[in-house]
Design a protein around this motif. Structure first.
Motif, mmCIF file in Angstrom:
data_model
loop_
_atom_site.group_PDB
_atom_site.id
_atom_site.type_symbol
_atom_site.label_atom_id
_atom_site.label_comp_id
_atom_site.label_asym_id
_atom_site.label_seq_id
_atom_site.Cartn_x
_atom_site.Cartn_y
_atom_site.Cartn_z
ATOM 1 N N VAL A 168 12.835 -17.008 -14.034
ATOM 2 C CA VAL A 168 11.642 -16.172 -14.160
ATOM 3 C C VAL A 168 10.681 -16.529 -13.029
ATOM 4 O O VAL A 168 10.308 -17.698 -12.872
ATOM 5 C CB VAL A 168 10.955 -16.388 -15.521
ATOM 6 N N ILE A 169 10.276 -15.528 -12.254
ATOM 7 C CA ILE A 169 9.377 -15.726 -11.116
ATOM 8 C C ILE A 169 8.066 -14.996 -11.365
ATOM 9 O O ILE A 169 8.067 -13.810 -11.722
ATOM 10 C CB ILE A 169 10.009 -15.223 -9.808
ATOM 11 N N ASP A 170 6.955 -15.690 -11.185
ATOM 12 C CA ASP A 170 5.629 -15.080 -11.249
ATOM 13 C C ASP A 170 5.354 -14.429 -9.896
ATOM 14 O O ASP A 170 5.242 -15.120 -8.880
ATOM 15 C CB ASP A 170 4.578 -16.148 -11.555
ATOM 16 N N ASN A 171 5.257 -13.105 -9.870
ATOM 17 C CA ASN A 171 5.104 -12.398 -8.601
ATOM 18 C C ASN A 171 3.737 -12.587 -7.962
ATOM 19 O O ASN A 171 3.568 -12.331 -6.768
ATOM 20 C CB ASN A 171 5.387 -10.910 -8.794
ATOM 21 N N ARG A 172 2.750 -13.038 -8.714
ATOM 22 C CA ARG A 172 1.430 -13.281 -8.134
ATOM 23 C C ARG A 172 1.431 -14.532 -7.269
ATOM 24 O O ARG A 172 0.701 -14.607 -6.279
ATOM 25 C CB ARG A 172 0.390 -13.401 -9.242
ATOM 26 N N THR A 173 2.253 -15.503 -7.647
ATOM 27 C CA THR A 173 2.299 -16.757 -6.904
ATOM 28 C C THR A 173 3.605 -16.974 -6.151
ATOM 29 O O THR A 173 3.707 -17.914 -5.349
ATOM 30 C CB THR A 173 2.096 -17.937 -7.870
ATOM 31 N N ASP A 184 7.850 -6.760 2.017
ATOM 32 C CA ASP A 184 6.742 -5.805 2.008
ATOM 33 C C ASP A 184 7.240 -4.509 2.632
ATOM 34 O O ASP A 184 7.567 -4.477 3.825
ATOM 35 C CB ASP A 184 5.563 -6.372 2.801
ATOM 36 N N THR A 185 7.335 -3.452 1.836
ATOM 37 C CA THR A 185 7.886 -2.194 2.349
ATOM 38 C C THR A 185 6.942 -1.488 3.304
ATOM 39 O O THR A 185 7.354 -0.583 4.029
ATOM 40 C CB THR A 185 8.231 -1.233 1.199
ATOM 41 N N ARG A 186 5.667 -1.885 3.329
ATOM 42 C CA ARG A 186 4.705 -1.201 4.184
ATOM 43 C C ARG A 186 4.883 -1.533 5.659
ATOM 44 O O ARG A 186 4.541 -0.729 6.524
ATOM 45 C CB ARG A 186 3.277 -1.514 3.725
ATOM 46 N N ALA A 232 7.874 -11.018 3.209
ATOM 47 C CA ALA A 232 6.576 -11.626 2.911
ATOM 48 C C ALA A 232 6.740 -13.048 2.380
ATOM 49 O O ALA A 232 5.947 -13.933 2.708
ATOM 50 C CB ALA A 232 5.809 -10.772 1.904
ATOM 51 N N HIS A 233 7.764 -13.259 1.543
ATOM 52 C CA HIS A 233 8.017 -14.575 0.959
ATOM 53 C C HIS A 233 9.518 -14.746 0.766
ATOM 54 O O HIS A 233 10.259 -13.778 0.601
ATOM 55 C CB HIS A 233 7.342 -14.730 -0.417
ATOM 56 N N THR A 234 9.939 -15.993 0.743
ATOM 57 C CA THR A 234 11.292 -16.347 0.319
ATOM 58 C C THR A 234 11.159 -17.379 -0.789
ATOM 59 O O THR A 234 10.555 -18.442 -0.588
ATOM 60 C CB THR A 234 12.128 -16.910 1.476
ATOM 61 N N VAL A 235 11.688 -17.045 -1.961
ATOM 62 C CA VAL A 235 11.550 -17.906 -3.131
ATOM 63 C C VAL A 235 12.875 -18.636 -3.372
ATOM 64 O O VAL A 235 13.875 -17.998 -3.692
ATOM 65 C CB VAL A 235 11.169 -17.088 -4.379
ATOM 66 N N PRO A 236 12.899 -19.959 -3.235
ATOM 67 C CA PRO A 236 14.134 -20.705 -3.526
ATOM 68 C C PRO A 236 14.436 -20.644 -5.028
ATOM 69 O O PRO A 236 13.524 -20.782 -5.859
ATOM 70 C CB PRO A 236 13.795 -22.138 -3.100
ATOM 71 N N VAL A 237 15.694 -20.450 -5.373
ATOM 72 C CA VAL A 237 16.132 -20.467 -6.769
ATOM 73 C C VAL A 237 17.390 -21.316 -6.869
ATOM 74 O O VAL A 237 17.902 -21.812 -5.867
ATOM 75 C CB VAL A 237 16.388 -19.043 -7.306
ATOM 76 N N ASP A 238 17.902 -21.471 -8.077
ATOM 77 C CA ASP A 238 19.105 -22.271 -8.289
ATOM 78 C C ASP A 238 20.323 -21.528 -7.723
ATOM 79 O O ASP A 238 20.237 -20.369 -7.303
ATOM 80 C CB ASP A 238 19.279 -22.545 -9.777
ATOM 81 N N LEU A 260 10.069 -5.210 -2.334
ATOM 82 C CA LEU A 260 11.481 -5.272 -2.677
ATOM 83 C C LEU A 260 11.825 -6.716 -2.990
ATOM 84 O O LEU A 260 11.325 -7.645 -2.327
ATOM 85 C CB LEU A 260 12.359 -4.798 -1.514
ATOM 86 N N TYR A 261 12.685 -6.907 -3.981
ATOM 87 C CA TYR A 261 13.138 -8.241 -4.355
ATOM 88 C C TYR A 261 14.652 -8.273 -4.162
ATOM 89 O O TYR A 261 15.379 -7.509 -4.797
ATOM 90 C CB TYR A 261 12.742 -8.546 -5.796
ATOM 91 N N VAL A 262 15.112 -9.135 -3.272
ATOM 92 C CA VAL A 262 16.508 -9.139 -2.835
ATOM 93 C C VAL A 262 17.146 -10.486 -3.141
ATOM 94 O O VAL A 262 16.619 -11.540 -2.759
ATOM 95 C CB VAL A 262 16.607 -8.850 -1.323
#
Length: 346
Positions: free
Chosen positions: A240-245, A195-197, A202-208, A181-183
């Motif tokens: 734009v976020i690369d979900n692999r990294t 991670d829904t499992r 799993a991660h927190t991605v800082p954005v503007d 899930l991306y919130v």
């Protein structure tokens, strides 16, 4: 060095325990019930029905069910309160209408155009998404001052998970395989990746600043986040976020007041509330190809007919996702309830 490493580990474990305790406390306050931990699952997409419907709603709380083939509203369901979000089951038979300010979700049967039941929580809710296997409904909201994602087991409407996220969560999207899930944390300037499992962040991605809504590419590789303009005369943009990294890889300038967005194939559509336009973006080059002069709130993409559905006030506008051309305009037969949110089967 060993002492420092141990201390950091202890702090990390302590922080995780604190978040778990906070989440459990919120769960108790919401439904006076314990939190049931998610179990690892094999995510299999649910089978879909053949008909394509669009669902639109607004502040008056009326859900309009639109037969896309007929190009007309077939039924209206009064949910009784302003609508902040919509989600559709993968099989297209059920719509979950989020009456966010009242803290309830109306579960609507499409075939009978009736409310089957209501799910009520002590929280202010915003958006919703259903996992592709049809087993979980996820909602963003604020409870007891904390930003949370609530996961409901749709077999019995029981609260299956409470996940603490950032401040003022708004938009939510699910990966095609249902495992992420991306919130959007609107006031926290970040994206929580869940991670829904095991129902954990799993991660927190800082954005503007001022992130609004989120969409995930059909292959699950990329996440797009809209940001409203910092002032009335400056353009919004898409992160734009690369979900692999889990890293930000680009920013795309769009219109003023960027808000809801949808992605399908090689196109990203972004509604720009303040200048009454929709930006059509090439996802490969990350450039705006064209700008549609349409005052739009909600946007939904249908991979079934490769169309984009726009909530354009008292109409629903259908656009060919590849060409960006309007293919039809559907009268919503409403004088008091302009459409602000939209969802579509498939």
């Amino acid at each position: 060095m060993r002492l420092v490493t141990t201390t950091r580990c202890q702090r990390h474990v302590g922080a995780r325990r604190l978040r778990a305790l906070v989440a459990a406390g919120i769960a108790t306050a919401l439904l006076a019930a314990g939190v049931v931990a998610e179990q690892p699952l094999v995510i299999r997409p649910a089978a879909s029905i053949a008909a394509v419907h669009a669902f639109v709603a607004g502040d008056a709380g009326e859900l309009r069910i639109v037969d896309v083939a007929a190009g007309a509203v077939t039924d209206v369901v009064d949910t009784g309160a302003p609508v902040t979000g919509l989600a559709v089951s993968p099989d297209g038979r059920t719509v979950f209408v989020v009456n966010g300010w009242s803290g309830s979700i109306a579960v609507v049967d499409v075939a009978t155009a009736s409310i089957l039941r209501r799910i009520r929580v002590k929280a202010e809710l915003d958006s919703a998404v259903v996992r592709p296997d049809g087993q979980r409904l996820y909602l963003t909201g604020t409870a007891n001052g904390h930003g949370v994602v609530l996961g409901f087991d749709l077999a019995n409407d029981s609260l299956a998970a409470v996940i603490q996220v950032g401040s003022a969560p708004t938009g939510i999207a699910v990966s095609p395989d249902g495992t992420r899930l991306y919130v959007i944390n609107n006031q926290g300037a970040s994206v929580s990746v869940i991670d829904t499992r095991d129902a954990s962040v799993a991660h927190t991605v800082p954005v503007d600043v001022l992130p609004q809504y989120v969409a995930v590419s059909p292959d699950g590789a990329t996440t797009y986040v809209s940001h409203t303009s910092k002032s009335a005369d400056t353009t919004g943009f898409v992160t734009v976020i690369d979900n692999r990294t889990s890293k930000v890889v680009a920013h795309i300038p769009v219109g003023v007041g960027a808000s809801e967005l949808a992605v399908g194939g090689e196109r990203l559509y972004v509604s720009n509330l303040q200048d009454g336009t929709v930006s059509v973006v090439d996802t490969a080059t990350r450039r705006v190809l064209s700008t549609l002069v349409l005052a739009t709130r909600g946007i939904a993409f249908s991979p079934r007919d490769h169309s984009v559905y726009l909530a354009t006030g008292r109409t629903a506008t259908v656009v060919d996702s590849g060409t960006g051309q309007v293919t039809s305009t559907i009268d919503l037969a409403s004088n008091r309830d302009p459409a602000t949110v939209i969802a579509v089967t498939g």
